[in-house]
Design an enzyme around this catalytic site. Structure first.
Site, PDB file in Angstrom:
ATOM      1  N   PRO A  13       1.009  -1.260  -0.103  1.00  0.00           N
ATOM      2  CG  PRO A  13      -0.164  -1.409   2.241  1.00  0.00           C
ATOM      3  CD  PRO A  13       0.427  -2.123   1.167  1.00  0.00           C
ATOM      4  CG  ASN A  14      -0.478   4.326   1.136  1.00  0.00           C
ATOM      5  OD1 ASN A  14      -1.381   4.760   0.600  1.00  0.00           O
ATOM      6  ND2 ASN A  14      -0.476   3.911   2.299  1.00  0.00           N
ATOM      7  NE  ARG A  21       2.255  10.520   1.545  1.00  0.00           N
ATOM      8  CZ  ARG A  21       2.575   9.807   2.487  1.00  0.00           C
ATOM      9  NH1 ARG A  21       3.534  10.201   3.463  1.00  0.00           N
ATOM     10  NH2 ARG A  21       1.978   8.426   2.619  1.00  0.00           N
ATOM     11  CE1 TYR A  26       9.221   4.759   2.778  1.00  0.00           C
ATOM     12  CE2 TYR A  26       8.161   6.677   3.274  1.00  0.00           C
ATOM     13  CZ  TYR A  26       8.373   5.604   3.564  1.00  0.00           C
ATOM     14  OH  TYR A  26       7.563   4.825   4.661  1.00  0.00           O
ATOM     15  CG  ASN A  77       8.544  -2.187   0.177  1.00  0.00           C
ATOM     16  OD1 ASN A  77       8.081  -2.521   1.153  1.00  0.00           O
ATOM     17  ND2 ASN A  77       9.143  -1.079  -0.370  1.00  0.00           N
ATOM     18  CB  ALA A  80       1.418  -0.237   5.966  1.00  0.00           C
ATOM     19  CG  HIS A  83       5.385  -3.033  10.055  1.00  0.00           C
ATOM     20  ND1 HIS A  83       6.885  -3.239  10.084  1.00  0.00           N
ATOM     21  CD2 HIS A  83       5.493  -1.673   9.111  1.00  0.00           C
ATOM     22  CE1 HIS A  83       7.629  -2.681   9.221  1.00  0.00           C
ATOM     23  NE2 HIS A  83       6.683  -1.758   8.547  1.00  0.00           N
ATOM     24  CG  ASP A  90      -0.108 -17.730   7.388  1.00  0.00           C
ATOM     25  OD1 ASP A  90       0.897 -17.840   7.980  1.00  0.00           O
ATOM     26  OD2 ASP A  90      -1.206 -18.066   7.851  1.00  0.00           O
ATOM     27  CD  GLU A 101      10.878  -8.011   4.979  1.00  0.00           C
ATOM     28  OE1 GLU A 101      11.085  -9.192   5.457  1.00  0.00           O
ATOM     29  OE2 GLU A 101      10.431  -7.217   5.884  1.00  0.00           O
ATOM     30  CG  HIS A 103      11.480  -2.793   4.236  1.00  0.00           C
ATOM     31  ND1 HIS A 103      10.133  -2.647   3.986  1.00  0.00           N
ATOM     32  CD2 HIS A 103      11.502  -3.813   4.803  1.00  0.00           C
ATOM     33  CE1 HIS A 103       9.391  -3.438   4.512  1.00  0.00           C
ATOM     34  NE2 HIS A 103      10.331  -4.625   5.056  1.00  0.00           N
ATOM     35  CB  SER A 105      12.712   3.749   5.012  1.00  0.00           C
ATOM     36  OG  SER A 105      11.795   3.143   5.546  1.00  0.00           O
ATOM     37  NE  ARG A 110      10.477   5.533   8.695  1.00  0.00           N
ATOM     38  CZ  ARG A 110       9.607   5.273   7.734  1.00  0.00           C
ATOM     39  NH1 ARG A 110       9.626   4.455   6.692  1.00  0.00           N
ATOM     40  NH2 ARG A 110       8.604   6.328   7.789  1.00  0.00           N
ATOM     41  NE  ARG A 114       7.500   3.715   9.942  1.00  0.00           N
ATOM     42  CZ  ARG A 114       6.159   3.914   9.460  1.00  0.00           C
ATOM     43  NH1 ARG A 114       5.976   2.815   8.378  1.00  0.00           N
ATOM     44  NH2 ARG A 114       5.612   5.068   9.387  1.00  0.00           N
TER      45      ARG A 114
HETATM   46  O1  CA2 Z   1      10.546   1.836   3.655  1.00  0.00           O
HETATM   47  C1  CA2 Z   1       9.830   1.071   3.151  1.00  0.00           C
HETATM   48  O2  CA2 Z   1       9.943   0.634   1.846  1.00  0.00           O
HETATM   49  C2  CA2 Z   1       8.584   0.767   3.755  1.00  0.00           C
HETATM   50  O3  CA2 Z   1       8.059  -0.632   3.452  1.00  0.00           O
HETATM   51  C3  CA2 Z   1       7.532   1.871   3.211  1.00  0.00           C
HETATM   52  C4  CA2 Z   1       6.131   1.664   3.837  1.00  0.00           C
HETATM   53  C5  CA2 Z   1       6.212   1.751   5.365  1.00  0.00           C
HETATM   54  O4  CA2 Z   1       4.881   1.301   5.917  1.00  0.00           O
HETATM   55  C6  CA2 Z   1       7.291   0.714   5.942  1.00  0.00           C
HETATM   56  O5  CA2 Z   1       7.273   0.610   7.297  1.00  0.00           O
HETATM   57  C7  CA2 Z   1       8.446   0.849   5.247  1.00  0.00           C
HETATM   58  C8  CA2 Z   1       5.159   3.009   3.455  1.00  0.00           C
HETATM   59  C9  CA2 Z   1       5.039   2.960   2.035  1.00  0.00           C
HETATM   60  C10 CA2 Z   1       4.601   4.528   1.715  1.00  0.00           C
HETATM   61  O6  CA2 Z   1       4.732   4.677   0.342  1.00  0.00           O
HETATM   62  C11 CA2 Z   1       5.035   6.040   0.049  1.00  0.00           C
HETATM   63  C12 CA2 Z   1       3.920   6.947  -0.332  1.00  0.00           C
HETATM   64  C13 CA2 Z   1       4.393   8.244  -0.622  1.00  0.00           C
HETATM   65  C14 CA2 Z   1       5.630   8.755  -0.582  1.00  0.00           C
HETATM   66  C15 CA2 Z   1       6.578   7.949  -0.266  1.00  0.00           C
HETATM   67  C16 CA2 Z   1       6.258   6.527   0.149  1.00  0.00           C
END
Ligand code: CA2
Length: 147
Positions: A13-14, A21, A26, A77, A80, A83, A90, A101, A103, A105, A110, A114
């Site tokens: 997700p995201n 942002r 990131y 990747n 979220a 976690h 599974d 895997e 990430h 960041s 952090r 996380r």
């Molecule tokens: O560091 C990573 O790749 C994470 O998997 C990114 C996730 C975070 O929940 C993990 O703890 C670590 C968050 C992805 C959010 O994606 C973004 C959205 C907009 C701008 C930058 C990243």
């Protein structure tokens, strides 16, 4: 001689919003940049990637199940869901191909929540904190080892 299956690169997700942002965490690369990086990394080994992103846990589980049949390796990747998701863990535990895997960041530097990953115990290896270069390194590893 059989052709190696694609390396699946699945994103949670995201991550579709990458580059829009939090550049301090990131970086500035967009999701499209990640797709290009993955393709270029695999092409060096004459291999292909199938890069996907979903905001939905069940869709990611479906894709991991699909990878059992079609992929020679998996870069994941889980964002979220790293976690939170026992379902993803599974599904991964049933895979016979190597899983890296990734990430962007350093999740260990952090917020404490996380630092725990449901995925890491069933992954072949983990890369965190190297920015989007982590995807290229994961693909490099899988191309050298996974057939
Ligand atoms: O560091 C990573 O790749 C994470 O998997 C990114 C996730 C975070 O929940 C993990 O703890 C670590 C968050 C992805 C959010 O994606 C973004 C959205 C907009 C701008 C930058 C990243």
């Amino acid at each position: 001689m059989t052709t190696a299956g694609p390396i699946y690169v699945l994103n949670g997700p995201n991550l579709n919003l990458l580059g829009t942002r939090e550049p301090d965490i990131y970086g500035r690369d967009t999701f499209d940049d990640v797709v290009s990086l993955c393709r270029t990394s695999a092409a060096r080994f004459d291999r292909s990637v199938d890069v996907r992103q979903s905001n939905h846990e069940g869709v990611l589980v479906d894709w991991v199940q699909e990878a059992r049949e079609h992929a020679s390796g998996l870069v994941l990747n889980p964002a979220a869901y790293t976690h939170t998701s026992v379902a993803l863990r599974d599904a991964l535990a049933m895979l016979d191909v190597p899983v890296v895997e990734v990430h962007i960041s350093n999740v260990h530097a952090r917020e404490p929540f996380r630092a725990h990953s449901y995925v890491s115990p069933v992954a072949t290896g983990v890369i965190a904190g190297l920015g989007v270069t982590g995807y290229a390194l994961a693909i490099d590893y899988l191309c050298r080892t996974a057939r």
